[in-house]
Design an enzyme around this catalytic site. Structure first.
Site, PDB file in Angstrom:
ATOM      1  CG  ASN A   9      -1.940   1.211   1.281  1.00 18.92           C
ATOM      2  OD1 ASN A   9      -1.516   2.220   1.020  1.00 18.92           O
ATOM      3  ND2 ASN A   9      -3.147   0.883   1.713  1.00 18.92           N
ATOM      4  CG  HIS A  45      -7.969   3.304   1.089  1.00 18.67           C
ATOM      5  ND1 HIS A  45      -8.391   2.261   2.150  1.00 18.67           N
ATOM      6  CD2 HIS A  45      -9.197   3.839   1.146  1.00 18.67           C
ATOM      7  CE1 HIS A  45      -9.625   2.669   2.562  1.00 18.67           C
ATOM      8  NE2 HIS A  45     -10.171   3.831   2.088  1.00 18.67           N
ATOM      9  CD  GLU A  72      -7.229  -0.665   1.125  1.00 21.87           C
ATOM     10  OE1 GLU A  72      -7.174  -2.028   1.022  1.00 21.87           O
ATOM     11  OE2 GLU A  72      -6.662  -0.062   1.995  1.00 21.87           O
ATOM     12  CG  HIS A 193      -5.744  -1.896   9.795  1.00 23.17           C
ATOM     13  ND1 HIS A 193      -6.173  -0.918   9.023  1.00 23.17           N
ATOM     14  CD2 HIS A 193      -5.545  -1.283  11.043  1.00 23.17           C
ATOM     15  CE1 HIS A 193      -6.176   0.226   9.371  1.00 23.17           C
ATOM     16  NE2 HIS A 193      -5.554   0.204  11.082  1.00 23.17           N
ATOM     17  CG  HIS A 217       1.385   3.265   9.110  1.00 20.51           C
ATOM     18  ND1 HIS A 217       1.459   4.503   8.869  1.00 20.51           N
ATOM     19  CD2 HIS A 217       1.975   2.997  10.544  1.00 20.51           C
ATOM     20  CE1 HIS A 217       2.149   5.190  10.246  1.00 20.51           C
ATOM     21  NE2 HIS A 217       2.194   4.207  10.995  1.00 20.51           N
TER      22      HIS A 217
END
Length: 240
Positions: A9, A45, A72, A193, A217
């Site tokens: 991501n 995202h 997403e 996540h 992240h």
């Protein structure tokens, strides 16, 4: 059992770029480098305020990405739906975000939203886009996800990550139960996540049928110390 794919991501790269304007760091170049370093997918995202990924970024990325592109976001935003249909990614992941939300913090209630999910998923499936929906590790929600028409679920793993260091067996237990249901009803399994270099391997080892993890992240934070190429290789190693 085949190794789960790593989708990186790159939202945080866009956040850094946007903080100063211009194009440094170069989002497209970073995505291509992630692929070159071994990532098997790229995730974005976009949110309505475009505070990180801009809508134009998805078009720029789609034109060059060679691995799987995963977009997403909140499908209740019509602009998001239009963006996905215009880009035709390999996968769309539907997340029940609310306006202004800092990060995703819960999965779909697939029972309450059954009819809505059936309708919106049909739109993407008609366009030959694989669909994954964000769910909590609740067997009832997983079972109801099956009848929405989705291809996969993405297990929301914040609860696992927050409990892992205190009691990893307790942390993984509800996910094992959810996955047993998913495997029984024939749903593909993604996860994401707060997965990181400390908790990813144990998760992957205990989730049979895991197809993909989406990590942003923690991976970008690790890259500040370890370098992007080294970091991606370390995450891939955790999935072996």
């Amino acid at each position: 059992m085949s190794q789960a794919k790593l989708s990186v991501n790159i939202n945080k790269i866009a956040t850094l770029r946007n903080s100063r304007g211009g194009n440094n760091p170069d989002l497209v170049k970073t995505a291509l480098d992630c692929e070159r370093f071994g990532a098997q997918g790229i995730t974005v995202h976009p949110r309505p305020d475009e505070r990180h990924i801009r809508y134009q970024d998805t078009f720029d990325l789609k034109s060059v990405i060679k691995t799987e592109f995963n977009i997403e976001g909140n499908c209740e935003e019509q602009k998001f739906v239009e963006l996905v249909l215009a880009n035709q990614p390999a996968q769309v992941t539907l997340v029940p975000d609310v306006l202004g939300q800092i990060t995703s913090n819960h999965g779909w209630d697939t029972i309450k939203n059954q009819n809505y999910l059936q309708d919106i998923i049909a739109v993407f499936k008609e366009n030959e886009i694989r669909v994954s929906i964000f769910v909590d590790p609740n067997p009832e929600m997983v079972e109801a996800a099956k009848t929405t028409g989705t291809d996969r679920i993405e297990l929301y793993t914040e609860a696992y990550a927050s409990t892992f260091h205190q009691d990893k067996e307790k942390a993984i237990a509800p996910y094992i139960l959810a996955v047993q249901t998913a495997n029984k009803v024939g749903l593909g399994i993604n996860a994401g996540h707060d997965l990181d270099l400390h908790n990813l391997q144990y998760f992957a080892q205990n989730i049979p049928g895991l197809l993909e993890v989406s990590i942003g992240h923690a991976l970008i934070c690790d890259a500040l110390y370890l370098g992007l190429e080294n970091t991606i290789q370390r995450y891939l190693y955790q999935l072996k």
